[in-house]
Design a protein around this motif. Structure first.
Motif, PDB file in Angstrom:
ATOM      1  N   PHE A  12      50.431  43.409  -7.183  1.00 17.10           N
ATOM      2  CA  PHE A  12      50.272  44.716  -6.547  1.00 17.10           C
ATOM      3  C   PHE A  12      49.531  44.599  -5.218  1.00 17.10           C
ATOM      4  O   PHE A  12      49.806  45.338  -4.278  1.00 17.10           O
TER       5      PHE A  12
ATOM      6  N   ARG B  55      52.003  42.640  -2.409  1.00 23.74           N
ATOM      7  CA  ARG B  55      53.190  43.316  -1.880  1.00 23.74           C
ATOM      8  C   ARG B  55      52.951  43.976  -0.521  1.00 23.74           C
ATOM      9  O   ARG B  55      53.688  43.709   0.434  1.00 23.74           O
ATOM     10  N   PRO B  56      51.929  44.826  -0.352  1.00 26.99           N
ATOM     11  CA  PRO B  56      51.731  45.429   0.981  1.00 26.99           C
ATOM     12  C   PRO B  56      51.389  44.394   2.057  1.00 26.99           C
ATOM     13  O   PRO B  56      51.815  44.515   3.206  1.00 26.99           O
TER      14      PRO B  56
ATOM     15  N   MET C  79      57.420  41.145  -3.216  1.00 27.35           N
ATOM     16  CA  MET C  79      58.161  42.319  -2.776  1.00 27.35           C
ATOM     17  C   MET C  79      59.242  42.675  -3.783  1.00 27.35           C
ATOM     18  O   MET C  79      59.615  41.871  -4.623  1.00 27.35           O
ATOM     19  N   ARG C  80      59.748  43.887  -3.640  1.00 27.96           N
ATOM     20  CA  ARG C  80      60.718  44.402  -4.600  1.00 27.96           C
ATOM     21  C   ARG C  80      62.074  44.620  -3.943  1.00 27.96           C
ATOM     22  O   ARG C  80      62.280  44.315  -2.777  1.00 27.96           O
TER      23      ARG C  80
ATOM     24  N   GLU D 103      62.728  46.397  -0.326  1.00 29.36           N
ATOM     25  CA  GLU D 103      62.477  45.552   0.845  1.00 29.36           C
ATOM     26  C   GLU D 103      63.597  44.522   1.016  1.00 29.36           C
ATOM     27  O   GLU D 103      64.003  44.229   2.142  1.00 29.36           O
TER      28      GLU D 103
ATOM     29  N   GLU E 286      57.999  51.626   3.025  1.00 28.76           N
ATOM     30  CA  GLU E 286      57.816  50.810   1.822  1.00 28.76           C
ATOM     31  C   GLU E 286      56.380  50.297   1.716  1.00 28.76           C
ATOM     32  O   GLU E 286      55.822  50.224   0.617  1.00 28.76           O
ATOM     33  N   GLU E 287      55.794  49.963   2.847  1.00 29.83           N
ATOM     34  CA  GLU E 287      54.402  49.485   2.835  1.00 29.83           C
ATOM     35  C   GLU E 287      53.447  50.576   2.376  1.00 29.83           C
ATOM     36  O   GLU E 287      52.531  50.316   1.596  1.00 29.83           O
TER      37      GLU E 287
ATOM     38  N   ALA F 107      53.793  50.891  -1.263  1.00 30.68           N
ATOM     39  CA  ALA F 107      53.174  49.730  -1.925  1.00 30.68           C
ATOM     40  C   ALA F 107      51.660  49.868  -1.947  1.00 30.68           C
ATOM     41  O   ALA F 107      51.013  49.510  -2.938  1.00 30.68           O
TER      42      ALA F 107
ATOM     43  N   GLU G 258      50.819  52.316  -4.692  1.00 33.17           N
ATOM     44  CA  GLU G 258      50.921  51.660  -5.996  1.00 33.17           C
ATOM     45  C   GLU G 258      49.749  50.719  -6.228  1.00 33.17           C
ATOM     46  O   GLU G 258      49.229  50.633  -7.340  1.00 33.17           O
ATOM     47  N   GLN G 259      49.342  50.020  -5.194  1.00 34.99           N
ATOM     48  CA  GLN G 259      48.204  49.113  -5.324  1.00 34.99           C
ATOM     49  C   GLN G 259      46.959  49.889  -5.705  1.00 34.99           C
ATOM     50  O   GLN G 259      46.227  49.489  -6.616  1.00 34.99           O
TER      51      GLN G 259
END
Length: 172
Positions: A25, A28-29, A104-105, A108, A141-142, A145, A148-149
């Protein structure tokens, strides 16, 4: 003594799993920011430079850290050594090969793959427009992310430790 050792092993292993998930988590960003920075370098080179795409990818790979470094290094290698293969195919292969190394998911991945379809096949202004679109998509997306983090990182760590403690309590 063996019970205590087993309990410690269970607690440590579930805690490690929780911390590993929390690290994904957090990564990802950061990795999305890395990709955005690398694409900014690509954009700058398109605007001010006149080098071949494989040279640009090599330069970006030299400046970045893994996994973004690996992505651009593989793309440069494919562009140099695969004769008759399109730029998109080289980009897609490098994205596919790099993806298991990232946190990443799929969104992305789709953005980067779609970007590869336009890479190197149009004029400078069109390339810059596509890069701007990709940057905007990755920015969205960032931010997701990061949300979510903030929401899940601490929870995953805590759940790892608490799940281990629950298992130890139930077993003993």
């Amino acid at each position: 003594m063996i019970k205590l050792l087993g309990a410690c092993f269970i607690l440590l292993s579930t805690s490690a799993i929780g911390f590993h998930i929390a690290k994904n988590f957090a990564d990802r960003p950061r990795q999305i920011r890395q990709i955005r920075g690398a694409l900014s370098l690509l954009q700058t080179d398109i605007v001010y430079g006149s080098r071949r795409l494989d040279r640009i990818c090599e330069q970006i790979a030299a400046r970045e850290k893994d996994p973004v470094q690996f992505l651009f290094a593989r793309c440069a290698e494919y562009l140099q050594h695969l004769d008759g293969v399109s730029t998109f195919e080289c980009w897609k292969r490098s994205v596919d090969e790099t993806w298991p190394r990232t946190a990443m998911r799929e969104p992305e991945r789709e953005v980067l793959t779609d970007f590869g379809k336009t890479l190197g096949i149009s004029d400078r202004e069109d390339q810059l427009a596509h890069l701007a679109r990709v940057q905007t998509s990755l920015e969205v997306e960032e931010s997701e992310a990061r949300e979510e983090q903030a929401r899940y990182e601490k929870m995953c760590r805590s759940l790892g430790v608490l799940a281990g403690a629950l298992i130890v309590i139930l077993i003993y």
